[in-house]
Design a protein around this motif. Structure first.
Motif, PDB file in Angstrom:
ATOM      1  N   MET A  36       0.846  -1.183   0.000  1.00 44.14           N
ATOM      2  CA  MET A  36       0.000   0.000   0.000  1.00 44.14           C
ATOM      3  C   MET A  36       0.890   1.245   0.000  1.00 44.14           C
ATOM      4  SD  MET A  36      -2.989   0.830   2.671  1.00 44.14           S
ATOM      5  CE  MET A  36      -3.197   2.481   3.201  1.00 44.14           C
ATOM      6  N   ALA A  37       0.523   2.237  -0.809  1.00 44.85           N
ATOM      7  CA  ALA A  37       1.296   3.472  -0.906  1.00 44.85           C
ATOM      8  C   ALA A  37       1.141   4.296   0.367  1.00 44.85           C
ATOM      9  CB  ALA A  37       0.810   4.273  -2.115  1.00 44.85           C
ATOM     10  N   ALA A  38       2.182   5.044   0.656  1.00 45.02           N
ATOM     11  CA  ALA A  38       2.159   5.915   1.836  1.00 45.02           C
ATOM     12  C   ALA A  38       1.122   7.021   1.643  1.00 45.02           C
ATOM     13  CB  ALA A  38       3.536   6.533   2.043  1.00 45.02           C
ATOM     14  N   ALA A  39       0.501   7.436   2.728  1.00 43.64           N
ATOM     15  CA  ALA A  39      -0.411   8.577   2.694  1.00 43.64           C
ATOM     16  C   ALA A  39       0.432   9.841   2.758  1.00 43.64           C
ATOM     17  CB  ALA A  39      -1.372   8.506   3.875  1.00 43.64           C
ATOM     18  N   PRO A  40      -0.013  10.930   2.122  1.00 42.86           N
ATOM     19  CA  PRO A  40       0.773  12.160   2.194  1.00 42.86           C
ATOM     20  C   PRO A  40       0.840  12.700   3.614  1.00 42.86           C
ATOM     21  CG  PRO A  40      -1.345  12.549   1.118  1.00 42.86           C
ATOM     22  CD  PRO A  40      -1.226  11.073   1.339  1.00 42.86           C
ATOM     23  N   LYS A  41       2.016  13.175   3.979  1.00 46.62           N
ATOM     24  CA  LYS A  41       2.214  13.778   5.303  1.00 46.62           C
ATOM     25  C   LYS A  41       2.655  15.217   5.077  1.00 46.62           C
ATOM     26  CE  LYS A  41       3.267   9.394   7.409  1.00 46.62           C
ATOM     27  NZ  LYS A  41       4.327   8.445   7.644  1.00 46.62           N
ATOM     28  N   PHE A  42       1.686  16.108   5.197  1.00 44.92           N
ATOM     29  CA  PHE A  42       1.968  17.525   4.995  1.00 44.92           C
ATOM     30  C   PHE A  42       2.677  18.092   6.215  1.00 44.92           C
ATOM     31  CE2 PHE A  42      -1.632  16.603   2.211  1.00 44.92           C
ATOM     32  CZ  PHE A  42      -1.145  17.089   1.010  1.00 44.92           C
ATOM     33  N   ALA A  43       3.544  19.057   5.987  1.00 44.32           N
ATOM     34  CA  ALA A  43       4.298  19.689   7.065  1.00 44.32           C
ATOM     35  C   ALA A  43       3.358  20.459   7.981  1.00 44.32           C
ATOM     36  CB  ALA A  43       5.347  20.624   6.481  1.00 44.32           C
ATOM     37  N   ARG A  44       3.797  20.600   9.205  1.00 42.59           N
ATOM     38  CA  ARG A  44       3.052  21.370  10.199  1.00 42.59           C
ATOM     39  C   ARG A  44       2.761  22.768   9.632  1.00 42.59           C
ATOM     40  NH1 ARG A  44       6.872  21.318  13.335  1.00 42.59           N
ATOM     41  NH2 ARG A  44       7.634  23.426  13.120  1.00 42.59           N
ATOM     42  N   GLY A  45       1.523  23.221   9.797  1.00 44.67           N
ATOM     43  CA  GLY A  45       1.135  24.549   9.338  1.00 44.67           C
ATOM     44  C   GLY A  45       0.629  24.604   7.912  1.00 44.67           C
ATOM     45  N   MET A  46       0.700  23.503   7.177  1.00 45.39           N
ATOM     46  CA  MET A  46       0.209  23.479   5.798  1.00 45.39           C
ATOM     47  C   MET A  46      -1.292  23.193   5.786  1.00 45.39           C
ATOM     48  SD  MET A  46       2.687  24.087   3.628  1.00 45.39           S
ATOM     49  CE  MET A  46       3.325  25.290   4.777  1.00 45.39           C
ATOM     50  N   ASP A  47      -2.001  23.799   4.845  1.00 47.32           N
ATOM     51  CA  ASP A  47      -3.444  23.599   4.699  1.00 47.32           C
ATOM     52  C   ASP A  47      -3.678  22.412   3.768  1.00 47.32           C
ATOM     53  OD1 ASP A  47      -6.154  23.668   4.113  1.00 47.32           O
ATOM     54  OD2 ASP A  47      -6.188  25.800   3.617  1.00 47.32           O
ATOM     55  N   LYS A  48      -3.986  21.253   4.367  1.00 45.53           N
ATOM     56  CA  LYS A  48      -4.181  20.029   3.582  1.00 45.53           C
ATOM     57  C   LYS A  48      -5.272  20.214   2.532  1.00 45.53           C
ATOM     58  CE  LYS A  48      -5.426  15.214   3.807  1.00 45.53           C
ATOM     59  NZ  LYS A  48      -5.875  14.067   4.550  1.00 45.53           N
ATOM     60  N   GLY A  49      -6.343  20.907   2.895  1.00 43.60           N
ATOM     61  CA  GLY A  49      -7.450  21.127   1.955  1.00 43.60           C
ATOM     62  C   GLY A  49      -7.024  21.877   0.711  1.00 43.60           C
ATOM     63  N   GLN A  50      -6.069  22.793   0.860  1.00 45.25           N
ATOM     64  CA  GLN A  50      -5.571  23.563  -0.274  1.00 45.25           C
ATOM     65  C   GLN A  50      -4.546  22.765  -1.072  1.00 45.25           C
ATOM     66  OE1 GLN A  50      -3.642  27.231   0.808  1.00 45.25           O
ATOM     67  NE2 GLN A  50      -2.883  27.581  -1.266  1.00 45.25           N
ATOM     68  N   LEU A  51      -3.685  22.018  -0.381  1.00 48.93           N
ATOM     69  CA  LEU A  51      -2.589  21.322  -1.058  1.00 48.93           C
ATOM     70  C   LEU A  51      -2.985  19.988  -1.679  1.00 48.93           C
ATOM     71  CD1 LEU A  51       0.428  22.041   1.309  1.00 48.93           C
ATOM     72  CD2 LEU A  51      -0.304  23.270  -0.741  1.00 48.93           C
ATOM     73  N   ASP A  83       6.981   9.640  -1.949  1.00 48.86           N
ATOM     74  CA  ASP A  83       8.119   8.835  -1.528  1.00 48.86           C
ATOM     75  C   ASP A  83       7.658   7.834  -0.471  1.00 48.86           C
ATOM     76  OD1 ASP A  83       7.977  10.335   0.828  1.00 48.86           O
ATOM     77  OD2 ASP A  83       9.769  11.509   0.399  1.00 48.86           O
ATOM     78  N   GLU A  84       8.569   7.013  -0.019  1.00 43.32           N
ATOM     79  CA  GLU A  84       8.231   5.887   0.851  1.00 43.32           C
ATOM     80  C   GLU A  84       7.562   6.301   2.156  1.00 43.32           C
ATOM     81  OE1 GLU A  84      11.239   6.423  -0.642  1.00 43.32           O
ATOM     82  OE2 GLU A  84      10.889   4.963  -2.228  1.00 43.32           O
ATOM     83  N   ASP A  85       7.911   7.471   2.681  1.00 46.81           N
ATOM     84  CA  ASP A  85       7.314   7.907   3.948  1.00 46.81           C
ATOM     85  C   ASP A  85       6.194   8.923   3.769  1.00 46.81           C
ATOM     86  OD1 ASP A  85       8.791  10.154   3.292  1.00 46.81           O
ATOM     87  OD2 ASP A  85      10.158  10.006   4.992  1.00 46.81           O
ATOM     88  N   GLY A  86       5.864   9.257   2.523  1.00 49.79           N
ATOM     89  CA  GLY A  86       4.760  10.180   2.253  1.00 49.79           C
ATOM     90  C   GLY A  86       5.103  11.636   2.492  1.00 49.79           C
ATOM     91  N   MET A  87       6.387  11.933   2.737  1.00 49.35           N
ATOM     92  CA  MET A  87       6.787  13.301   3.056  1.00 49.35           C
ATOM     93  C   MET A  87       7.396  14.047   1.873  1.00 49.35           C
ATOM     94  SD  MET A  87       8.260  13.173   6.866  1.00 49.35           S
ATOM     95  CE  MET A  87       7.316  12.509   8.214  1.00 49.35           C
ATOM     96  N   GLY A  88       7.370  13.433   0.713  1.00 45.80           N
ATOM     97  CA  GLY A  88       7.920  14.083  -0.474  1.00 45.80           C
ATOM     98  C   GLY A  88       7.335  13.469  -1.727  1.00 45.80           C
ATOM     99  N   VAL A  89       7.652  14.088  -2.854  1.00 45.08           N
ATOM    100  CA  VAL A  89       7.228  13.576  -4.152  1.00 45.08           C
ATOM    101  C   VAL A  89       8.456  13.363  -5.013  1.00 45.08           C
ATOM    102  CG1 VAL A  89       4.891  14.526  -4.139  1.00 45.08           C
ATOM    103  CG2 VAL A  89       6.772  15.937  -4.983  1.00 45.08           C
ATOM    104  N   LYS A  90       8.370  12.390  -5.916  1.00 47.32           N
ATOM    105  CA  LYS A  90       9.506  12.095  -6.786  1.00 47.32           C
ATOM    106  C   LYS A  90       9.017  11.663  -8.165  1.00 47.32           C
ATOM    107  CE  LYS A  90      10.005   7.443  -4.874  1.00 47.32           C
ATOM    108  NZ  LYS A  90      10.919   6.492  -4.252  1.00 47.32           N
ATOM    109  N   LYS A  91       9.915  11.850  -9.130  1.00 50.37           N
ATOM    110  CA  LYS A  91       9.586  11.499 -10.516  1.00 50.37           C
ATOM    111  C   LYS A  91      10.883  11.309 -11.287  1.00 50.37           C
ATOM    112  CE  LYS A  91       6.725  13.111 -14.387  1.00 50.37           C
ATOM    113  NZ  LYS A  91       5.760  14.162 -14.816  1.00 50.37           N
ATOM    114  N   THR A  92      10.842  10.459 -12.293  1.00 48.25           N
ATOM    115  CA  THR A  92      11.973  10.273 -13.208  1.00 48.25           C
ATOM    116  C   THR A  92      11.580  10.812 -14.572  1.00 48.25           C
ATOM    117  OG1 THR A  92      12.733   8.311 -12.015  1.00 48.25           O
ATOM    118  CG2 THR A  92      13.527   8.587 -14.279  1.00 48.25           C
ATOM    119  N   TYR A  93      12.457  11.617 -15.134  1.00 47.37           N
ATOM    120  CA  TYR A  93      12.282  12.156 -16.482  1.00 47.37           C
ATOM    121  C   TYR A  93      13.304  11.492 -17.398  1.00 47.37           C
ATOM    122  CZ  TYR A  93       9.657  15.903 -14.219  1.00 47.37           C
ATOM    123  OH  TYR A  93       8.743  16.609 -13.482  1.00 47.37           O
ATOM    124  N   TYR A  94      12.933  11.314 -18.663  1.00 43.36           N
ATOM    125  CA  TYR A  94      13.801  10.648 -19.642  1.00 43.36           C
ATOM    126  C   TYR A  94      14.091  11.593 -20.795  1.00 43.36           C
ATOM    127  CZ  TYR A  94      12.430   6.680 -16.897  1.00 43.36           C
ATOM    128  OH  TYR A  94      12.220   5.833 -15.841  1.00 43.36           O
TER     129      TYR A  94
END
Length: 129
Positions: free
Chosen positions: A1-16, A31-42
């Motif tokens: 199962m994919a990690a759930a997003p973990k927004f930083a303290r003070g961020m508006d989840k509804g907006q983001l 990413d694996e802990d839900g605290m970032g996003v990643k992508k590979t470009y070719y």
């Protein structure tokens, strides 16, 4: 199962969350802990891959927010996360969107069209065939 997003303290989840959802539809993954996003470009050439990195680096310096970048001969991995406060922020999502725009500008291609390491396959017109 994919990690759930973990927004930083003070961020508006509804907006983001809608911004994150849009990025996930464009090939970004949490990413694996839900605290970032990643992508590979070719890219078809190493030069285009490095040029893409330079465009991202320029914008990163201007925004004072930097990714982890891995460059290979025909691909670039980008990972955005915020370290203080820890988690996903609007900076990560904005810079990820910038990466998509820069990749289009620099001629990103699908995975199977990217430059590969090693010799190309011989063609019928190659000498010695």
């Amino acid at each position: 199962m994919a990690a759930a997003p973990k927004f930083a303290r003070g961020m508006d989840k509804g907006q983001l969350q809608p911004e994150l959802d849009s990025l996930l539809e464009q090939g970004w993954v949490l990413d694996e802990d839900g605290m970032g996003v990643k992508k590979t470009y070719y890219f078809k050439t190493y030069f285009k891959a490095v040029s893409f990195v330079n465009v991202v680096a320029s914008q990163s310096a201007a925004k004072k927010h930097h990714p982890t970048i891995t460059v290979r001969i025909g691909s670039v991995d980008i990972h955005w996360t915020t370290h203080q406060p820890r988690g996903l922020t609007d900076k990560d999502l904005t810079m990820a969107q910038h990466c998509d725009e820069a990749a289009e500008l620099m001629g990103a291609v699908e995975k199977d069209q990217g430059k590969k390491c090693g010799p190309s396959s011989p063609t019928p017109s190659s000498p010695g065939l």
